[in-house]
Design a protein around this motif. Structure first.
Motif, PDB file in Angstrom:
ATOM      1  N   VAL A 139       0.503  -1.251  -0.168  1.00 28.29           N
ATOM      2  CA  VAL A 139       0.328   0.075   0.281  1.00 28.29           C
ATOM      3  C   VAL A 139       0.963   1.428   0.287  1.00 28.29           C
ATOM      4  O   VAL A 139       0.508   2.537  -0.596  1.00 28.29           O
ATOM      5  N   VAL A 140       1.661   1.232   0.507  1.00 32.08           N
ATOM      6  CA  VAL A 140       3.218   2.870   0.666  1.00 32.08           C
ATOM      7  C   VAL A 140       3.183   2.884  -0.408  1.00 32.08           C
ATOM      8  O   VAL A 140       3.556   4.051  -0.967  1.00 32.08           O
ATOM      9  N   GLN A 141       3.776   1.992  -1.502  1.00 28.35           N
ATOM     10  CA  GLN A 141       4.439   1.832  -2.637  1.00 28.35           C
ATOM     11  C   GLN A 141       3.152   2.234  -3.299  1.00 28.35           C
ATOM     12  O   GLN A 141       3.909   2.997  -4.412  1.00 28.35           O
ATOM     13  N   ARG A 142       2.140   2.293  -3.841  1.00 27.12           N
ATOM     14  CA  ARG A 142       1.327   2.535  -4.249  1.00 27.12           C
ATOM     15  C   ARG A 142       0.364   4.311  -3.683  1.00 27.12           C
ATOM     16  O   ARG A 142       0.671   4.524  -4.845  1.00 27.12           O
ATOM     17  N   ILE A 143       0.844   4.794  -2.211  1.00 21.70           N
ATOM     18  CA  ILE A 143       0.784   5.906  -2.103  1.00 21.70           C
ATOM     19  C   ILE A 143       1.801   6.937  -2.821  1.00 21.70           C
ATOM     20  O   ILE A 143       1.745   7.920  -2.670  1.00 21.70           O
ATOM     21  N   ALA A 144       2.995   6.019  -2.953  1.00 21.63           N
ATOM     22  CA  ALA A 144       3.816   7.085  -3.244  1.00 21.63           C
ATOM     23  C   ALA A 144       3.771   7.004  -5.072  1.00 21.63           C
ATOM     24  O   ALA A 144       4.542   8.157  -5.272  1.00 21.63           O
ATOM     25  N   ASP A 145       3.619   5.935  -5.439  1.00 21.27           N
ATOM     26  CA  ASP A 145       3.191   6.036  -7.067  1.00 21.27           C
ATOM     27  C   ASP A 145       2.664   7.255  -7.313  1.00 21.27           C
ATOM     28  O   ASP A 145       2.429   7.508  -7.573  1.00 21.27           O
ATOM     29  N   LEU A 146       0.698   7.222  -6.327  1.00 23.10           N
ATOM     30  CA  LEU A 146       0.268   8.440  -6.097  1.00 23.10           C
ATOM     31  C   LEU A 146       0.730   9.646  -6.271  1.00 23.10           C
ATOM     32  O   LEU A 146       0.834  10.379  -7.144  1.00 23.10           O
ATOM     33  N   PHE A 147       1.870   9.873  -5.184  1.00 23.84           N
ATOM     34  CA  PHE A 147       2.014  11.088  -4.956  1.00 23.84           C
ATOM     35  C   PHE A 147       3.143  11.733  -5.624  1.00 23.84           C
ATOM     36  O   PHE A 147       3.579  12.581  -6.577  1.00 23.84           O
ATOM     37  N   LEU A 170       2.473  10.752  -9.230  1.00 26.04           N
ATOM     38  CA  LEU A 170       2.787  11.175 -10.400  1.00 26.04           C
ATOM     39  C   LEU A 170       1.445  12.910  -9.533  1.00 26.04           C
ATOM     40  O   LEU A 170       1.381  13.274 -10.934  1.00 26.04           O
ATOM     41  N   VAL A 171       0.862  13.057  -8.650  1.00 27.60           N
ATOM     42  CA  VAL A 171       0.294  13.952  -8.659  1.00 27.60           C
ATOM     43  C   VAL A 171       1.542  15.190  -8.667  1.00 27.60           C
ATOM     44  O   VAL A 171       1.379  16.260  -9.245  1.00 27.60           O
ATOM     45  N   GLU A 172       2.663  14.773  -8.070  1.00 27.56           N
ATOM     46  CA  GLU A 172       4.061  15.559  -8.552  1.00 27.56           C
ATOM     47  C   GLU A 172       4.087  15.853  -9.997  1.00 27.56           C
ATOM     48  O   GLU A 172       4.585  16.881 -10.586  1.00 27.56           O
ATOM     49  N   GLN A 173       4.133  15.023 -11.016  1.00 26.50           N
ATOM     50  CA  GLN A 173       4.536  15.311 -11.794  1.00 26.50           C
ATOM     51  C   GLN A 173       3.525  16.240 -12.514  1.00 26.50           C
ATOM     52  O   GLN A 173       3.160  17.064 -13.802  1.00 26.50           O
ATOM     53  N   LEU A 174       1.727  15.224 -11.975  1.00 23.98           N
ATOM     54  CA  LEU A 174       0.982  16.525 -13.098  1.00 23.98           C
ATOM     55  C   LEU A 174       0.750  18.395 -12.984  1.00 23.98           C
ATOM     56  O   LEU A 174       0.419  19.487 -13.734  1.00 23.98           O
ATOM     57  N   PHE A 175       0.919  18.315 -12.087  1.00 21.78           N
ATOM     58  CA  PHE A 175       1.523  19.927 -11.440  1.00 21.78           C
ATOM     59  C   PHE A 175       2.364  20.968 -11.452  1.00 21.78           C
ATOM     60  O   PHE A 175       3.111  21.469 -11.061  1.00 21.78           O
ATOM     61  N   GLN A 176       3.213  19.635 -12.342  1.00 21.72           N
ATOM     62  CA  GLN A 176       4.924  20.193 -12.460  1.00 21.72           C
ATOM     63  C   GLN A 176       4.698  21.191 -13.586  1.00 21.72           C
ATOM     64  O   GLN A 176       4.880  20.910 -15.089  1.00 21.72           O
TER      65      GLN A 176
END
Length: 64
Positions: free
Chosen positions: A47-55, A57-63
């Motif tokens: 679950v932590v791995q998936r949450i890190a992937d989500l963060f 992705l969000v960072e790349q989205l708003f960069q």
């Protein structure tokens, strides 16, 4: 959402619950507890791995 993630977590839960019942009925409660804790750690790592992937992705989205 990936459905196989849910299946992986469910599979770990089913296997651990069966193993836990076998160990408890054979009188090895300590090993049953350790098995449950180890499975909890494995699921939390997934679950932590998936949450890190989500963060990420969000960072790349708003960069910009």
């Amino acid at each position: 959402m990936e459905i196989d993630l849910i299946f992986k977590i469910a599979a770990v839960g089913i296997i651990v619950s069966i193993l836990n019942q076998v160990l408890v009925r054979s009188g090895r409660e300590e090993q049953a507890t350790m098995t449950t804790l180890a499975a909890l750690v494995v699921v939390l790592m997934i679950v932590v791995q998936r949450i890190a992937d989500l963060f990420q992705l969000v960072e790349q989205l708003f960069q910009f």
